[in-house]
Design an enzyme around this catalytic site. Structure first.
Site, PDB file in Angstrom:
ATOM      1  N   GLY A   1       0.946  -1.208   0.080  1.00  0.00           N
ATOM      2  CA  GLY A   1       0.019  -0.097   0.091  1.00  0.00           C
ATOM      3  C   GLY A   1       0.922   1.263   0.073  1.00  0.00           C
ATOM      4  N   PHE A   2       1.827   1.380   0.910  1.00  0.00           N
ATOM      5  CA  PHE A   2       2.769   2.508   0.864  1.00  0.00           C
ATOM      6  C   PHE A   2       2.040   3.820   1.207  1.00  0.00           C
ATOM      7  CE2 PHE A   2       4.550  -1.104  -2.009  1.00  0.00           C
ATOM      8  CZ  PHE A   2       5.383  -1.173  -1.354  1.00  0.00           C
TER       9      PHE A   2
ATOM     10  N   GLY B   1       1.819  -6.488   4.245  1.00  0.00           N
ATOM     11  CA  GLY B   1       3.054  -7.272   3.832  1.00  0.00           C
ATOM     12  C   GLY B   1       4.390  -6.837   4.786  1.00  0.00           C
TER      13      GLY B   1
ATOM     14  N   ARG C   1      12.932  -1.010  20.113  1.00  0.00           N
ATOM     15  CA  ARG C   1      13.264  -2.593  20.348  1.00  0.00           C
ATOM     16  C   ARG C   1      12.679  -2.932  18.642  1.00  0.00           C
ATOM     17  NH1 ARG C   1      11.636  -6.853  24.114  1.00  0.00           N
ATOM     18  NH2 ARG C   1      10.907  -5.150  25.648  1.00  0.00           N
TER      19      ARG C   1
ATOM     20  N   ASN D   1      11.226  -8.364  15.254  1.00  0.00           N
ATOM     21  CA  ASN D   1      11.609  -9.503  14.656  1.00  0.00           C
ATOM     22  C   ASN D   1      12.492  -8.960  13.548  1.00  0.00           C
ATOM     23  OD1 ASN D   1      11.625 -11.583  12.568  1.00  0.00           O
ATOM     24  ND2 ASN D   1       9.317 -11.792  12.576  1.00  0.00           N
TER      25      ASN D   1
ATOM     26  N   GLN E   1      11.661  -4.529   6.017  1.00  0.00           N
ATOM     27  CA  GLN E   1      11.188  -3.165   5.703  1.00  0.00           C
ATOM     28  C   GLN E   1      11.993  -2.127   5.556  1.00  0.00           C
ATOM     29  OE1 GLN E   1       7.524  -1.728   6.166  1.00  0.00           O
ATOM     30  NE2 GLN E   1       7.676  -4.072   5.448  1.00  0.00           N
TER      31      GLN E   1
ATOM     32  N   GLY F   1       8.723   1.678  15.070  1.00  0.00           N
ATOM     33  CA  GLY F   1       8.121   1.696  14.050  1.00  0.00           C
ATOM     34  C   GLY F   1       9.015   1.846  13.200  1.00  0.00           C
TER      35      GLY F   1
ATOM     36  N   GLY G   1       8.460   1.107   9.023  1.00  0.00           N
ATOM     37  CA  GLY G   1       8.083   1.336   7.799  1.00  0.00           C
ATOM     38  C   GLY G   1       8.653   2.407   7.003  1.00  0.00           C
ATOM     39  N   GLU G   2       8.700   3.458   7.461  1.00  0.00           N
ATOM     40  CA  GLU G   2       9.024   4.635   6.470  1.00  0.00           C
ATOM     41  C   GLU G   2      10.618   5.036   6.755  1.00  0.00           C
ATOM     42  OE1 GLU G   2       5.003   6.694   6.205  1.00  0.00           O
ATOM     43  OE2 GLU G   2       5.211   5.628   7.956  1.00  0.00           O
TER      44      GLU G   2
HETATM   45 MO1  MOS Z   1       2.509   5.380   5.246  1.00  0.00          MO
HETATM   46  S1  MOS Z   1       2.766   6.573   3.716  1.00  0.00           S
HETATM   47  O1  MOS Z   1       2.052   6.539   6.494  1.00  0.00           O
HETATM   48  O2  MOS Z   1       1.347   4.174   4.954  1.00  0.00           O
END
Ligand code: MOS
Length: 698
Positions: free
Chosen positions: A231-232, A459, A582, A585, A592, A656, A658-659
């Protein structure tokens, strides 16, 4: 007390299902009596539809219906202008989805969509962002609710007085999100209730939006999103596909499957806005920054305001007593921009981390040392203490692992055969936030546990990480725990976005698991057949969090080689070192991080939405013409992290990730290219003609 699942590498729980093809995505659920929807894009840029002739489409064998603003079921106008689809004749951008053809087969639907005849009244349009556009204005706030402009001290005076000055303008183009699974939905109505299987980053929000759009209670809508193919950010809010499929299913009174085509992702789902960013840095001869200013320009649509927070990164990253940031916006006849991995921080960091490299060169000091010298002790924007700040630790560890110490700072000094070789570094930062969520934990009579939360795994490995965290919170081996996510019938949870998923969801799960253990401690006798369930919500706890600057940090190190004849750029090595709290995984965390870094290579070297003003749309809207980084473009890439404990975040101490992998990555590449060639490219992507065409190129 801890069972010790957190911190251990574990393959994804759903991995076997995914590789054997049994994991079902939104339009893959077997269904009786299903029909197929195909969306029709507008061929005008700005204006209105004057006539729709559905007859040629209806003449295609198998076509059941053509929905458009003249006949589609009515929606509530109060939800979100972006979702008010097939309700009005207005056309706001080329490619706006203005009709849907429903048919017995996907082939008939596609052919029907080709046959719909639409006439338009058109008006002149404006689709190109420029620094002097007459429509530039100052929005009330920028996403999600930051002040538009900030100012401290006297930037102008301090900049004028500075010994060393950098004043540079950087440009980034439109970037298009292209998850492997497009935005896709299967919708079915039964007795006034709506069931959708939908591809999104948060089905609690999709459920709420559909209920309001169709004017039905929330519990009459169920959204299942068990597996999502990426999705991103583009699926971070309900989008066209789910609304169109739901409208069509209601109209034909049969289930409808509707997936956007690859071409339809270039616009209707949103995209990363192009930016024009002026950065000014003033320092003394030793690189101590006194003045810092970041002025950002981006675009929105005529449908709704999307104000990317491009300069927000600069507010908190480096120290300087005199500082200013501004955002200006233009409404263009284009689709509304939307989130794309680290919206704001990502393009903003490209500009600031490039300017830092320019300042280092101007001062004649090492770019790592420059960053260390301008490390703030508290958040320069709000004055709050940092919950933890390990940028310098990332820079130092990365420098050692990368071999930065041997670097000859002179640009163009290293040549290996036909290749000019250079290295670059950049800092990175991304907020570590959490949003309220709810969860339940159940102890079952057979000794097993069931934990439930409407989290979404797009994902990332979120399902697996949450399962590990729940096992530790219950203090049982993870094999005894079953996790259920991805269904709006489960306790409501926040979006899989803003790198907040694991932090937000694990918080609620941990509280539910702790409460369950407590209850079990007071329970005597056997459990009832349905087990013992407790529910928890983090709304109050998150609201009561004390204000602090909570951020993840990172440092990117890049080696490039540039063909001295052609200007071709290859990324030979890329190393990211991160401070992300922390790590739950290591397997999925690394995935990521290197995923974000790879997207950074793509941003720096390959991706670019090319807009043709006459046509009012991007001309490269497919994978044949819109270039993205492939595996062969990534020669050596590694991500690692420093040990970081932060007790001011959430029970698990996760930040977190992801970004953060994409933030700063494009700057590190541009800085390496400059070191290799002497050419500073300030408008992405770095294409070979920008290098080979430059007079400073060898
Ligand atoms: Mo991310 S661009 O906040 O799904």
């Amino acid at each position: 007390m801890s069972a010790g699942a957190v911190g251990r590498a574990h393959p994804r729980l759903e991995g076997p299902e995914k590789v054997t093809g049994t994991a079902r995505y939104a339009v893959e659920y077997p269904l009786e009596d299903v029909t197929y929807g195909w969306a029709v894009p507008a061929a005008a840029v700005r204006g209105r539809i004057t006539r729709i002739d559905p007859d040629p489409a209806l003449a295609v064998p198998g076509v059941l219906a053509v929905l458009h603003h003249g006949n589609a079921p009515r929606l509530s106008p109060d939800v979100e202008a972006e979702l008010y689809l097939l309700q009005e004749p207005a056309v706001h951008y080329r490619g706006q989805l203005v009709a849907v053809v429903v048919a017995e087969s996907i082939e008939a639907a596609r052919e029907g969509a080709r046959q719909v005849r639409i006439d338009y009244d058109t008006e002149p349009h404006s689709t190109v962002l420029t620094a002097d556009h007459p429509g530039l204005y100052r929005p009330e706030k920028v996403n999600p609710s930051f002040p538009t402009d900030t100012s401290e001290g006297d930037f102008d005076a301090a900049f004028d007085a500075a010994e060393v000055r950098v004043d540079a303008t950087y440009r980034t183009p439109a970037y298009h999100n292209n998850p492997m699974e497009p935005h896709a939905t299967t919708a079915q109505w039964r007795d006034g209730r709506l069931l959708v299987h939908d591809s999104n980053q948060g089905s609690t929000a999709v459920q709420a939006a559909l209920a309001e759009l169709f004017g039905i209670p929330r519990d009459s809508v169920r959204v299942i999103s068990e597996h999502v193919g990426g999705g991103f950010g583009s699926k971070g809010y309900p989008k066209a596909a789910v609304v169109l499929a739901s409208l069509a299913a209601r109209q034909v009174d049969r289930p409808v499957r509707l997936a956007l085509t690859r071409q339809q992702l270039f616009g209707p789902i949103g995209y990363r806005t192009p930016t024009i960013q002026r950065v000014r840095l003033g320092s003394d001869a030793d690189g101590r920054i006194s003045a810092i200013c970041h002025d950002a320009i981006s675009q929105t649509s005529t449908i709704t305001e999307f104000a990317e927070q491009t300069a927000v990164y600069t507010r908190s990253m480096y120290a300087a007593p005199h500082r200013r940031t501004t955002h200006r916006l233009v409404r263009l006849d284009v689709p509304t921009p939307f989130w794309m991995r680290a919206p704001g921080e990502c393009p903003g960091a490209y500009a600031l981390e490039s300017a830092m490299d320019e300042l280092a060169a101007a001062c004649g000091i090492d770019p790592i040392e420059l960053r260390v010298r301008n490390e703030p002790t508290v958040d320069p924007d709000q004055g709050h203490p940092f919950s933890s700040r390990n940028l310098v630790a990332c820079l130092i560890r990365g420098a050692r692992r990368f071999g930065w110490g041997d670097r000859d700072p002179r640009p163009g000094a290293r040549r290996e055969g036909r290749w000019l070789v250079g290295t670059g570094v950049a800092g990175s930062s991304y907020p570590a936030r959490a949003r309220a969520s709810a969860a339940t934990a159940t102890a079952l009579p057979d000794g097993g546990y069931l934990v439930r939360i409407n989290a979404t795994d797009i994902g990332t490995g979120a399902r697996t990480a949450l399962w590990q965290i729940a096992a530790d919170a219950l203090d049982v081996p993870p094999e005894r725990v079953t996790i259920r996510i991805g269904d709006s019938d489960l306790p409501p949870a926040s979006v899989a976005g803003g790198s907040m998923g694991t932090a937000s969801w694990s918080w609620a799960l941990t509280r539910a698991c702790q409460e369950l253990r407590d209850r079990l401690g007071h329970h005597s006798g056997s459990l009832p057949p349905e087990g013992l369930t407790v529910a928890a919500s983090t709304a109050d706890e998150i609201r009561a969090q004390k204000p602090m600057a909570r951020y993840a940090y990172g440092a990117h190190f890049v080696e490039v080689r540039v063909d001295a004849e052609t200007g071709e750029v290859r990324v030979s090595r890329m190393l990211g070192v991160f401070a992300v709290g922390r790590v739950v995984n290591p397997t999925t965390a690394r995935s990521q991080l290197i995923g974000g870094m790879t997207m950074g290579i793509s941003m720096a070297l390959h991706e670019e939405g090319l807009l043709d003003e006459r046509y009012g749309d991007w001309v490269n809207h497919d994978f044949a013409t819109y270039h993205i980084t492939g595996c062969a473009d990534v020669e050596q890439i590694e991500a690692e992290w420093v040990d970081e404990e932060d007790s001011d975040l959430n029970p698990t101490g996760v930040k977190g990730l992801g970004e953060i992998g994409i933030v700063g990555s494009a700057a590190a590449i541009a800085n390496a290219v400059r070191h290799a060639t002497g050419v500073r490219v300030r408008d992405l992507p770095i294409r070979l003609e920008k290098l080979a065409g430059s007079s400073s190129f060898t």
